[in-house]
Design a protein around this motif. Structure first.
Motif, PDB file in Angstrom:
ATOM      1  N   GLY A  84     114.424  35.219   6.887  1.00 17.56           N
ATOM      2  CA  GLY A  84     114.295  33.764   6.877  1.00 17.56           C
ATOM      3  C   GLY A  84     113.367  33.259   7.956  1.00 17.56           C
ATOM      4  O   GLY A  84     112.560  32.345   7.723  1.00 17.56           O
ATOM      5  N   LEU A  85     113.447  33.841   9.150  1.00 15.81           N
ATOM      6  CA  LEU A  85     112.558  33.423  10.239  1.00 15.81           C
ATOM      7  C   LEU A  85     111.102  33.723   9.895  1.00 15.81           C
ATOM      8  O   LEU A  85     110.210  32.907  10.131  1.00 15.81           O
ATOM      9  CB  LEU A  85     112.964  34.131  11.531  1.00 15.81           C
ATOM     10  N   ILE A 259      97.369  35.993  20.415  1.00 13.50           N
ATOM     11  CA  ILE A 259      98.377  36.190  19.370  1.00 13.50           C
ATOM     12  C   ILE A 259      98.046  37.432  18.541  1.00 13.50           C
ATOM     13  O   ILE A 259      98.918  38.280  18.273  1.00 13.50           O
ATOM     14  CB  ILE A 259      98.460  34.956  18.452  1.00 13.50           C
ATOM     15  N   MET A 260      96.790  37.583  18.133  1.00 18.09           N
ATOM     16  CA  MET A 260      96.406  38.715  17.289  1.00 18.09           C
ATOM     17  C   MET A 260      96.587  40.038  18.010  1.00 18.09           C
ATOM     18  O   MET A 260      97.104  41.003  17.438  1.00 18.09           O
ATOM     19  CB  MET A 260      94.953  38.555  16.819  1.00 18.09           C
ATOM     20  N   VAL A 261      96.188  40.101  19.273  1.00 17.31           N
ATOM     21  CA  VAL A 261      96.314  41.360  20.024  1.00 17.31           C
ATOM     22  C   VAL A 261      97.777  41.739  20.195  1.00 17.31           C
ATOM     23  O   VAL A 261      98.187  42.881  19.938  1.00 17.31           O
ATOM     24  CB  VAL A 261      95.611  41.237  21.389  1.00 17.31           C
ATOM     25  N   VAL A 283     107.944  40.079  16.025  1.00 20.28           N
ATOM     26  CA  VAL A 283     106.947  39.638  16.986  1.00 20.28           C
ATOM     27  C   VAL A 283     106.288  38.328  16.559  1.00 20.28           C
ATOM     28  O   VAL A 283     105.970  37.478  17.422  1.00 20.28           O
ATOM     29  CB  VAL A 283     105.893  40.747  17.200  1.00 20.28           C
ATOM     30  N   GLU A 284     106.066  38.130  15.244  1.00 22.80           N
ATOM     31  CA  GLU A 284     105.441  36.875  14.811  1.00 22.80           C
ATOM     32  C   GLU A 284     106.292  35.676  15.185  1.00 22.80           C
ATOM     33  O   GLU A 284     105.783  34.657  15.681  1.00 22.80           O
ATOM     34  CB  GLU A 284     105.216  36.874  13.291  1.00 22.80           C
ATOM     35  N   VAL A 285     107.610  35.803  14.969  1.00 21.62           N
ATOM     36  CA  VAL A 285     108.515  34.703  15.294  1.00 21.62           C
ATOM     37  C   VAL A 285     108.541  34.457  16.800  1.00 21.62           C
ATOM     38  O   VAL A 285     108.470  33.302  17.267  1.00 21.62           O
ATOM     39  CB  VAL A 285     109.933  35.013  14.772  1.00 21.62           C
ATOM     40  N   ILE A 286     108.604  35.537  17.571  1.00 24.45           N
ATOM     41  CA  ILE A 286     108.658  35.404  19.032  1.00 24.45           C
ATOM     42  C   ILE A 286     107.399  34.734  19.552  1.00 24.45           C
ATOM     43  O   ILE A 286     107.462  33.783  20.364  1.00 24.45           O
ATOM     44  CB  ILE A 286     108.855  36.781  19.684  1.00 24.45           C
ATOM     45  N   CYS A 292     104.443  27.710  20.496  1.00 24.88           N
ATOM     46  CA  CYS A 292     104.889  26.344  20.231  1.00 24.88           C
ATOM     47  C   CYS A 292     105.365  25.679  21.531  1.00 24.88           C
ATOM     48  O   CYS A 292     105.040  24.518  21.820  1.00 24.88           O
ATOM     49  CB  CYS A 292     106.012  26.374  19.199  1.00 24.88           C
ATOM     50  N   GLY A 293     106.111  26.435  22.356  1.00 24.01           N
ATOM     51  CA  GLY A 293     106.594  25.890  23.633  1.00 24.01           C
ATOM     52  C   GLY A 293     105.457  25.595  24.595  1.00 24.01           C
ATOM     53  O   GLY A 293     105.445  24.540  25.251  1.00 24.01           O
TER      54      GLY A 293
END
Length: 757
Positions: A84-85, A259-261, A283-286, A292-293
């Motif tokens: 879901g995440l 992000i990509m690396v 990792v994508e969610v983290i 976002c923060g």
């Protein structure tokens, strides 16, 4: 009788032709159902059939009956939360890929999943947005509602913003796509996806990955590039990107690279240590949460002019009906979307079904995805299938059934109804970076090209044509071009098969291509020809050409030469220049011999030789009187191996009959072996047999035919004086069949009765 002797076997049985086998072994008389019976059975229902139909249409009933609550529930919950995440993140990203507002991706991650829960047969795939389909939706959306230029004259567009118009287009084309899938499922034509080979799908998805990569560059670089569609759109998009490359937003670029690396490295660790990790690191969610923060804390939108997701409305929108005008303009694009969406989902579902030992139904999957897309389109979701990475998360985190899919849909619903506002400061460049990283698997398929080139060049050509056409012409046209290339390769493989001449492997009943082995035995005067494909209208001429090449002569040409020679002999007899003596023919003329080219009916050259009006029969492999030249035929038996011939059409049947007759007319015996029973029945029903072609020429196996030939034409020893030496210029047998020898000069005499090879 079968007697095992260690690693050998010995079989003792009679020599069988098809006729002999049929006489000795009675067949079961099966009553074949007519079309009327099939229709009657289809519309005849009973309680058992109703029950089976209900279970088939609602597969959830089947697996819920065997659901192990204590063993599977916790695993499904953990898997559902993880999936879901990921579904939330990918929904936002793929909505942007489809040129739609990001939050509509949350609708696609919810509504289709609920329907598939009840109708789908796969327990492990994660239903929702798929990048290739999202890109195909984007092509339709940008064509009908471009960023610049005139819009389509659609009544439903009045009073709507550009975003609302695009949502309407996406929902309408999704509805049509679902309708097509549902219709194909109900009509039981799920087999159509089988025409999309793995090679074609690989080339197509690689091209789609290139399109997706280019489409995400504007988010990664922070540029404003209007969406384009149609042939060469990727070239024009790259041109617009590089023209304004100096306007790159460095904050977006830096964020995307980080992000990509990080995502790439952690995904590699997940793959390397997947056996030791209880759950793959999300990792994508983290990284999304962190980005976002940071974006919210440092106000990326105002300070660095970063484009963010923005306002996400709470809740769901009211259902809407599809716009029929839009459907009329998008039917061409909807069909390849329906095929691609189902093909990808079915391929992934098959992998997990084999791994976890259960079956899936292709037609029911079509129904499930069709209903899912129709239902989702009513609530403004766009085309749904399954994403490989998301399905991998659902399966690898312990998901056992679609209860995990239900949990993932509930997670998406919580985000949609309650906490969606937390994602508003998320930079779109982060979503673009996540999409690009997840393209690794599809882009790495290009490494298959060298392997395909070495192993199967036609498949490699299909891959390259599909990929290049999809990149340059767009995904819809590219898929059509790729499918055409694939069908052409199939046609070429069947139209130009690798025919071969077989020989016996010494000491066995095995026959192989004579070019491939050293220890082979080829009886003199026998040719064994094999064609490894169906024979039909497109390859019958090729088959006949290869047959002529294999035997070393053209029977029609030989027949014409022999007929011309017979005309000359008849003319000489009429003029008295060739006289029939009690012991042979005497050629008395010393002048040149004129050929009968002026003969009134030239078509008679192609007819069998008629000896009725002559008191003799010619042995064509000897020297003829008056220096008449006729090609020698050293083959007495031709065996056609039909073991790989699966069907014959009417055109091929006629061509085969003509070819066999030509060989028979030049005194070559023809045998057909290992013919399929259905083909043999068709030959009988189509009046294939006549006074020249008999059913006795069909043999059960190749070795049976060879034994028959060896009995009829035994191998002659070199030390045995079998043939009388020919001294003069001809060998001719009188009609009384008496054999004698004469040594008079210029006398065409008899050495022995004609030997038929």
């Amino acid at each position: 009788m079968l007697r095992p002797t260690g690693k050998q076997y010995v079989v003792t049985r009679p020599l069988y032709s098809e006729d002999a086998f049929a006489d000795e072994h009675a067949k079961v008389r099966r009553q074949r159902k007519t079309t009327r019976h099939h229709v009657k059975d289809y519309f005849t229902w009973n309680s058992k059939r109703v029950k089976n139909a209900a279970l088939s249409l609602l597969p959830i009933v089947g697996w819920m009956r065997i659901y192990r609550l204590k063993e599977w529930l916790l695993s499904d919950i953990v898997s559902g939360v993880s999936t879901g995440l990921v579904a939330v993140l990918q929904g936002l990203a793929y909505a942007l890929l489809a040129s739609l507002p990001a939050w509509y991706g949350l609708f696609t991650a919810f509504f289709p999943v609920i329907v598939y829960l009840f109708l789908g047969t796969s327990r492990h795939i994660s239903v929702g947005a798929f990048p290739v389909l999202s890109l195909m939706v984007s092509a339709v959306v940008t064509r009908m509602v471009p960023d610049e230029g005139s819009l389509f004259n659609i009544t439903g567009f009045q009073g709507l913003s550009i975003e609302e118009q695009r949502v309407m287009v996406a929902a309408s084309v999704t509805f049509l796509m679902g309708l097509m899938q549902l219709a194909m499922g109900l009509l039981q034509i799920g087999f159509i996806v089988m025409y999309l080979s793995d090679t074609l799908v690989s080339g197509f998805t690689t091209a789609a990955a290139v399109h997706i990569l280019v489409s995400q560059l504007k988010f990664v670089l922070g540029l404003e590039v209007r969406g384009l569609s149609g042939p060469l759109s990727i070239i024009y998009t790259l041109q617009k990107i590089f023209v304004q490359i100096e306007k790159t937003n460095m904050c977006d670029l830096a964020t995307s690279l980080v992000i990509m690396v990080v995502v790439f490295l952690v995904k590699e660790l997940n793959d390397r240590y997947k056996a030791k990790l209880p759950v793959p690191i999300p990792v994508e969610v983290i990284m999304t949460v962190i980005a976002c923060g940071i974006s919210y804390a440092f106000d990326f939108k105002e300070k660095f002019k970063v484009d963010v997701v923005g306002h996400i409305p709470m809740g769901y929108e009211s259902p809407v009906a599809p716009n029929m005008e839009i459907i009329g303009h998008t039917a061409v694009e909807a069909f390849p979307m329906a095929i691609v969406g189902f093909a990808v989902a079915f391929s992934v579902a098959k992998v997990y079904a084999v791994k976890h030992d259960y079956t899936i139904d292709g037609n029911q999957e079509l129904i499930a995805f069709g209903a899912s897309n129709i239902f989702g389109a009513a609530f403004k979701s766009f085309a749904a299938s399954t994403a490989l990475s998301r399905s991998a998360v659902q399966e690898s985190t312990g998901g056992k059934t679609q209860i995990a899919g239900l949990i993932s849909a509930l997670i998406v619903m919580v985000v949609t109804l309650a906490i969606g506002f937390l994602l508003e400061p998320l930079p779109k460049s982060v979503l673009g970076a996540v999409v690009i990283v997840n393209l690794k698997g599809m882009l790495m398929q290009v490494c298959d090209v060298p392997y395909l080139w070495r192993r199967d060049r036609p498949d490699c050509v299909v891959w390259l044509v599909t990929c290049l056409a999809s990149i340059l012409l767009g995904l819809d046209l590219g898929l059509a071009v790729g499918l055409g290339a694939e069908l052409i390769t199939v046609v070429f493989r069947t139209q130009f098969p690798r025919c071969s001449v077989l020989a016996n492997i010494t000491g066995t009943d095995i026959y192989k291509d004579r070019k491939d082995y050293v220890s082979i035995y080829e009886p003199e005067g026998v040719k064994i020809f094999r064609i490894p494909s169906p024979i039909f209208f497109a390859n019958i001429d090729f088959f006949r050409g290869k047959l002529v090449e294999a035997v070393g002569f053209n029977p029609l040409r030989v027949l014409r030469k022999r007929n011309k020679a017979m005309r000359t002999i008849r003319k000489l007899l009429e003029k008295g220049e060739l006289q029939m003596l009690p012991k042979g023919l005497l050629f008395t003329s010393s002048g040149p011999i004129e050929e009968c080219e002026h003969y009134s009916n030239m078509e008679d050259l192609d007819k069998p030789i008629d000896f009725k009006d002559l008191p003799l029969r010619v042995n064509w492999n000897s020297d003829l009187p008056a220096n008449i030249q006729v090609p020698r035929v050293d083959v007495h038996s031709l065996i056609l191996d039909f073991s790989a011939v699966s069907f014959l059409d009417i055109s091929a049947l006629k061509g085969l009959k003509a070819a066999i007759k030509e060989f028979i007319w030049v005194e070559v015996e023809v045998y057909i072996v290992a013919c399929d029973a259905h083909i043999l029945e068709k030959l009988h029903s189509c009046m294939f047999f006549d006074e020249d072609i008999k059913s006795s020429m069909f043999f059960l196996t190749l070795h049976d035919a060879m034994l028959h030939v060896s009995e009829k034409h035994p191998v002659r020893s070199e030390n045995t004086n079998v043939y009388t030496k020919v001294i003069t210029t001809a060998t001719i047998q009188p009609c009384n069949g008496q054999a004698d020898t004469c040594t008079r000069d210029n006398l065409a005499y008899i050495s022995e009765p004609e030997t038929k090879f």
